[in-house]
Design a protein around this motif. Structure first.
Motif, mmCIF file in Angstrom:
data_model
loop_
_atom_site.group_PDB
_atom_site.id
_atom_site.type_symbol
_atom_site.label_atom_id
_atom_site.label_comp_id
_atom_site.label_asym_id
_atom_site.label_seq_id
_atom_site.Cartn_x
_atom_site.Cartn_y
_atom_site.Cartn_z
ATOM 1 N N GLN A 1 0.804 -1.219 0.000
ATOM 2 C CA GLN A 1 0.000 0.000 0.000
ATOM 3 C C GLN A 1 0.838 1.270 0.000
ATOM 4 N N ALA A 2 1.996 1.180 0.575
ATOM 5 C CA ALA A 2 2.782 2.396 0.736
ATOM 6 C C ALA A 2 3.719 2.620 -0.444
ATOM 7 N N GLU B 1 4.291 0.868 6.431
ATOM 8 C CA GLU B 1 3.078 1.616 6.050
ATOM 9 C C GLU B 1 2.647 2.528 7.189
ATOM 10 N N ASP B 2 2.670 1.974 8.376
ATOM 11 C CA ASP B 2 2.245 2.741 9.540
ATOM 12 C C ASP B 2 3.166 3.949 9.746
ATOM 13 N N GLU C 1 2.377 6.458 6.941
ATOM 14 C CA GLU C 1 1.052 7.065 7.109
ATOM 15 C C GLU C 1 1.033 8.099 8.224
ATOM 16 N N LYS C 2 1.668 7.739 9.327
ATOM 17 C CA LYS C 2 1.689 8.635 10.489
ATOM 18 C C LYS C 2 2.800 9.679 10.358
ATOM 19 N N GLU C 3 3.479 9.656 9.222
ATOM 20 C CA GLU C 3 4.574 10.595 8.948
ATOM 21 C C GLU C 3 5.654 10.587 10.027
#
Lengths: 550, 550
Positions: B7-8, B381-382, B385-387
């Protein structure tokens, strides 16, 4: 847990374990202040046999059970002036029997929970701070008053109660959690914090205490460190020598050794804290503990297997190391006799229909349930295909997991229902671990001590196989000197020949001190005596126990 | 590694790291007998700066660098009779400078590899057995001849070479692997076995040595234990206090302490071996080691990230603990300045196009490649996503993994190319770990010591973040007393305020002994002195170093 059944579904029957009302864990009265499991795994004999010797109302004095022990006349006797002094330096009430009738209050501190050891102390102190511990010890050292440090008093070798009139220094009033750093995992608390309290505190913060044992509802963290407790998480998280980061200890002369390090790495001089881990309060009193706590695992699996030989038990362990590897968190075993006893005496439905010579409990803990299930599934298929295990079930929920664990943890209590039990907690190189059970049985059979009409019911073995830790148990219909004579020194000599340990996790205390030579050579014993003398030249700390003085 | 990109993929650019010819690891001459990485992470200054002080042909005598050190007149001086006696008890040739010109043979044992410490010993002994070590020490103790135990001589604090004329007892002739039990993982070897030899032996048996460090091609297992070496596997497998099962040690009076236990659990008395782990040969010579070795992981992943702040570095570490959990095997970091220096000086292609204030190296090791990839993918990914991280790459093969590791391990060597470097190896609670770098830089800037025309090039930080271990480095154009004065005791006082350690993994030796008080209080130092005096009353073992005598 579908993935596990995939290919081996035809051979591996899925658990049908119902949430029994009478599972072993539940059978233990909730109010009991120590857990039977940890409790029963002691060395030497425990439990009063039903037939020949009904339980006395009062526990026999240690001095009577061990007539070779004599009160050391170097030690002063408690006076009313001493009591007055303690009252002036302690913020909590002093329990004392000199000027009051405090026998009911003294009794729980004088006797151990197994009803096996009992002293005659007339004074129990419950300091609230490290400074109070320091003042107490400084005074006792100057006065040559002997003391016994006491945590949750859940020990198994008589280490936490007085032998004669030693003053009890009980740590239960020191129960503050001092700090926790969720980034590093460093947890710091008073020695008197109850293990379960610490673990619950950490659970709320997604961590675990790296130690777990049956007595967790009563035992103290400080006592765990002082006895180098082993328990159920050692296989995964290692011993306290690896996880304890720092200690605060009060030395016999009252010196406070502040070594409450929270750093993972610190190479600045001799790492003295290790001397106090497992020293059983003989060179100082631990008042604070700093320990590295791991992240709590999101997923857990428990499986139960029937195995046809001890060789296959070992093969299964090697496979588990290889295939479960980083998620393996327990590898426990029991023999068929132990399993028969635990199922017969606890009204527990057998997870496996057939009888097997050996049973294994395996637990996995990891961060991803799906991955763990798959690893376990592959492992199970491999075990079945290679015929390493004959049958097995996997718990599908927490209740089933508890039931399986109950079969392992309930053995000790079940044995006690047969009468008395001679118990040994030993370490042996894995290859020969189970030979101790068969050799002991053969030995007792040759002596004509086993079977109907004889004292010995059976010889059974179980324990923490992954740690090389066997619990050898000899349930008897009644205690008989001939059994004791047949067992000792036979068991210790057997261990000595195989470089085993006479105490894997329960320590020495009063019970094992005389047998130390079977596990440690003369040089080691002499060096230990040196350490005792260095820190406690007057010998006031927990006397008559542990190792000989230099 | 497809799953990781799932996904990333749009944000996480996959590594295009080619197998460079000039990767950092390869830049180090193969023949060099110690690894630059471990080497360079020392405390105090190393490397001779180019501009003002060209490298002398001979290493400066420690006695000249530390004029406050005086030869202890309690110690006897070596005589020809002593040499004759040594020849009679040693089966290997004695290197001695009394009756022969052995200076070329003595030099490698008198000087350390950093060319920073040098003694004037006239006698080097290379015993082949524990009994020979025992005979040597017994004689030296009776004669009051001071000795220095020596392993691979790869230490960083001057601990393994003589300060004056101490006799060198070199363990390289004791290099036998004694036993390995693949079921328990217990490995037993002589102290002089080279770490890499041990690890290769274990690799063939699907296990690993629980310790790894840059100097593994030269350092001895015994030296590792004597210095409580940390290194790259500590995050996963813990310190040597947790993994060492037993030791064989020769005490100063020649007593052989045989505690070569191979059991995982043994609670029979004070666990004396821990006194010798990290004691730097000051109370005995380790001659044998028993250690628990884990199963070797089948799968390994290495990832590299750019991060915008130290706060986010910490967040990433917390996430890694949570999500990578049981497979996390390294979490290393470097700041932007360190990364600039290592890429500029090694002709290494940057894995990430943009510059970032911080970089992280993460390694996972597990038993199932697919599972590890998936865990790492979810984690990545986490993070994206959370930058928490701005950019990152994952190695697709062993070469790329080596290149990423080279960026971390090559920092020290790259720094040395700038001139000299003041180096500190410290432990700090994670929250404040990087503040040490910024505070030191501000401090030096205020003193007008940083920038063009000034001695200091920069202040950089990197290290084993997962262990709270920072390597603070101050590269200088030339050595200048004003820099040294600005740094010390500033750095040590800064650490003391935060309960940090002045030596995380490199020990004390000659270099850190004067600064021990910044990490240990008076009580601890006094108690350490007691231990030294107990085991080595004549003070012959590795004198002038480590901790003060009582």
């Amino acid at each position: 847990m579908h993935s596990i059944r995939r290919q081996a579904a035809s051979t591996l029957r899925q658990a049908k374990i119902r949430p029994f009302c009478a599972v072993v864990r539940a059978a233990t009265p909730a109010a009991q202040r120590w857990a039977t499991t940890q409790a029963g795994e002691s060395g030497a004999r425990t439990d009063t046999p039903k037939e020949k010797a009904p339980a006395p109302k009062q526990v026999k004095l240690t001095a009577d059970s061990y007539p070779e022990l004599k009160r050391d006349e170097r030690f002063a006797k408690l006076t009313k002036e001493d009591v007055e002094h303690f009252k002036s330096i302690c913020s909590a009430p002093v329990i004392e029997g000199l000027s009051t009738d405090a026998s009911d209050d003294l009794e729980p501190h004088n006797a151990d929970w197994m009803r096996k050891y009992r002293g005659t102390s007339q004074c129990v102190l419950k300091p609230k701070t490290t400074e109070e511990v320091s003042k107490i010890l400084k005074y006792c050292n100057e006065r040559s008053l002997a003391v016994v440090p006491q945590g949750g008093n859940t020990g198994l070798v008589g280490g936490s109660v007085p032998v004669f009139d030693e003053i009890v220094i009980n740590l239960s009033n020191m129960s503050n959690i001092r700090s926790f750093d969720p980034v590093s995992g460093a947890f710091v608390c008073d020695a008197g914090v109850i293990l379960e309290v610490a673990d619950n505190y950490l659970a709320e913060r997604n961590h675990i205490f790296p130690l777990d044992l049956g007595a967790k509802g009563s035992c103290h963290v400080g006592g765990n460190v002082a006895t180098n407790a082993g328990g159920l998480r050692l296989l995964r998280y290692g011993s306290l020598h690896g996880t304890v980061l720092g200690l605060e200890v009060v030395l016999p002369d009252g010196t406070i050794m502040n070594n409450l390090n929270t750093l993972r790495k610190d190479n600045t001089g001799y790492d003295l804290k290790h001397l106090f881990i497992g020293a059983e309060g003989t060179i100082g009193i631990i008042t604070g503990v700093s320990i590295l706590c791991p992240q709590r695992s999101a997923a857990k699996n428990v499986a139960f297997f029937g195995v046809e030989s001890y060789e296959k038990v070992q093969e299964a362990y090697i496979k588990a190391k290889e295939q479960l590897s980083e998620i393996l968190s327990a590898f426990e075993f029991m023999d068929g006799a132990a399993h028969e006893i635990v199922t017969a005496h606890n009204d527990v439905r057998r997870p496996l229909a057939d009888q097997h010579p050996f049973y294994i409990v395996i637990e996995t803990s990891g961060s991803n349930k799906e991955h763990d299930d798959e690893k376990l599934g592959t492992f199970l298929e491999d075990l079945m295909e290679k015929e390493i295990v004959s049958d097995g079930v996997v718990a599908e929920n927490e209740t089933q997991a508890s039931t399986i664990w109950g079969l392992r943890e309930g053995i000790s209590e079940s044995l006690s229902k047969l009468g008395g039990t001679y118990k040994y907690d030993v370490s042996i190189p894995l290859k020969e671990l189970y030979s101790m059970v068969t050799d002991t049985k053969t030995h007792l059979e040759k002596a004509g001590l086993v079977g109907e009409g004889s004292p010995v019911v059976d010889v059974v073995g179980y324990g923490h196989l992954g740690d090389g830790n066997l619990h050898l148990n000899i349930p008897v219909r009644y205690y008989d000197k001939s059994v004791e004579k047949a067992l000792e020194p036979f068991v210790y000599e057997w261990l000595e020949k195989r470089s085993g340990s006479i105490s894997a996790e329960h320590g020495l205390g009063v019970a094992k001190k005389p047998f130390l030579k079977y596990s440690k050579n003369e040089v080691m014993i002499r060096l230990m005596g040196q350490i005792k003398k260095l820190y406690d030249p007057k010998g006031i700390m927990n006397p008559y126990k542990y190792v000989p003085e230099a």
